[in-house]
Design a protein around this motif. Structure first.
Motif, PDB file in Angstrom:
ATOM      1  N   ALA A   1      15.452   1.178  -0.388  1.00 36.31           N
ATOM      2  CA  ALA A   1      13.910   1.585  -0.769  1.00 36.31           C
ATOM      3  C   ALA A   1      13.600   3.022  -0.206  1.00 36.31           C
ATOM      4  CB  ALA A   1      13.201   0.500  -0.795  1.00 36.31           C
ATOM      5  N   VAL A   2      12.885   3.777  -1.173  1.00 38.20           N
ATOM      6  CA  VAL A   2      12.361   4.824  -0.379  1.00 38.20           C
ATOM      7  C   VAL A   2      10.942   4.763  -0.933  1.00 38.20           C
ATOM      8  CG1 VAL A   2      12.183   7.420  -0.731  1.00 38.20           C
ATOM      9  CG2 VAL A   2      14.127   6.212  -0.679  1.00 38.20           C
ATOM     10  N   PHE A   3      10.050   5.179   0.290  1.00 41.10           N
ATOM     11  CA  PHE A   3       8.355   5.074  -0.408  1.00 41.10           C
ATOM     12  C   PHE A   3       7.748   6.160   0.766  1.00 41.10           C
ATOM     13  CE2 PHE A   3       9.471   2.342   3.283  1.00 41.10           C
ATOM     14  CZ  PHE A   3       8.315   2.463   3.800  1.00 41.10           C
ATOM     15  N   THR A   4       6.450   6.327   0.409  1.00 38.81           N
ATOM     16  CA  THR A   4       5.639   7.148   1.297  1.00 38.81           C
ATOM     17  C   THR A   4       4.613   6.474   1.723  1.00 38.81           C
ATOM     18  OG1 THR A   4       4.483   7.975  -0.883  1.00 38.81           O
ATOM     19  CG2 THR A   4       6.201   9.482  -0.012  1.00 38.81           C
ATOM     20  N   SER A   5       4.283   6.497   2.912  1.00 40.41           N
ATOM     21  CA  SER A   5       3.106   5.995   3.342  1.00 40.41           C
ATOM     22  C   SER A   5       2.242   6.886   4.384  1.00 40.41           C
ATOM     23  CB  SER A   5       3.729   4.724   4.264  1.00 40.41           C
ATOM     24  OG  SER A   5       2.558   3.941   4.852  1.00 40.41           O
TER      25      SER A   5
ATOM     26  N   GLY B   1       0.852  -1.288   0.013  1.00 39.38           N
ATOM     27  CA  GLY B   1       0.210  -0.070   0.241  1.00 39.38           C
ATOM     28  C   GLY B   1       0.897   1.320  -0.109  1.00 39.38           C
ATOM     29  N   HIS B   2       2.084   1.290  -0.270  1.00 37.69           N
ATOM     30  CA  HIS B   2       2.878   2.365  -0.158  1.00 37.69           C
ATOM     31  C   HIS B   2       3.040   3.061  -1.535  1.00 37.69           C
ATOM     32  CE1 HIS B   2       3.734   0.952   3.779  1.00 37.69           C
ATOM     33  NE2 HIS B   2       4.469   0.020   3.191  1.00 37.69           N
ATOM     34  N   THR B   3       3.095   4.051  -1.655  1.00 38.65           N
ATOM     35  CA  THR B   3       3.681   4.979  -2.884  1.00 38.65           C
ATOM     36  C   THR B   3       4.662   5.589  -3.006  1.00 38.65           C
ATOM     37  OG1 THR B   3       2.374   6.822  -1.830  1.00 38.65           O
ATOM     38  CG2 THR B   3       1.125   5.420  -2.920  1.00 38.65           C
ATOM     39  N   GLY B   4       5.078   6.150  -4.123  1.00 36.62           N
ATOM     40  CA  GLY B   4       6.382   6.875  -4.638  1.00 36.62           C
ATOM     41  C   GLY B   4       7.583   5.803  -4.237  1.00 36.62           C
TER      42      GLY B   4
END
Length: 182
Positions: free
Chosen positions: A45-49, A32-35
């Motif tokens: 890894a980089v992600f937005t949540s 469910g993470h984006t970006g």
């Protein structure tokens, strides 16, 4: 939404624990993470949540990796503010050093300084280390691969009960930049 970096320990090293970055991106998106983006092949890894905290996000990713790949990988998740604070708090002159000379070992918690009291630090000079906020800074002028201090700091009695994963200074800076770009 908060931007985070996931730091995976010990993947894609010497043919062990292979985690293709495309699969890691797919797993993070599936959670469910984006970006979602990856940096290098070494488990960044980089992600937005907008749900969870660093520990629950790390647990979720650890579980997903084990389910998908069949092996366990230690994972730390840190937000931009923390990554930037680690970069800013560096006790060594980072601007004067090569990226391979300076490293940060990210830790699951700040270790008690008493763990390191028995180390004869002068015996390792010019190599040095300092303890920070859930981080250990290491100056190794000949690089990590030749560092006797790094080898000693990795001994089980010093890191027992901690998740620890090390990044060179170039990666430390890049992860702070990538998480701040969102």
């Amino acid at each position: 939404m908060t931007t985070y970096a996931a730091l995976l320990r010990g993947i894609n090293v010497g043919g062990n624990k292979k985690v293709p970055m495309a699969d890691l991106r797919t797993l993070l998106t599936g959670l469910g993470h984006t970006g979602v983006a990856t940096y290098l092949q070494s488990g960044n890894a980089v992600f937005t949540s907008d749900h969870g905290d660093e520990n629950s996000l790390a647990t979720d990713l650890t579980t997903a990796i084990e389910k998908h790949f069949g092996f366990t990988v230690d994972v730390l998740v840190r937000d931009h503010a923390y990554l930037e604070s680690v970069r800013a708090a560096c006790p060594f002159p980072a601007a004067e050093l090569q990226g391979k000379q300076l490293h940060v070992t990210y830790l699951s918690q700040t270790p008690d300084a008493s763990r390191f009291e028995s180390l004869d630090q002068p015996a390792f000079l010019p190599e040095e280390f300092r303890i920070g906020d859930r981080a250990l800074y290491l100056y190794a002028p000949e690089g990590l691969g030749r560092s006797k201090l790094a080898e000693t700091l990795a001994k089980p009695r010093l890191v027992k009960g901690l998740i620890a994963t090390t990044r060179n200074w170039n990666t430390v800076v890049k992860l702070a930049e990538l998480t701040g770009a969102g």
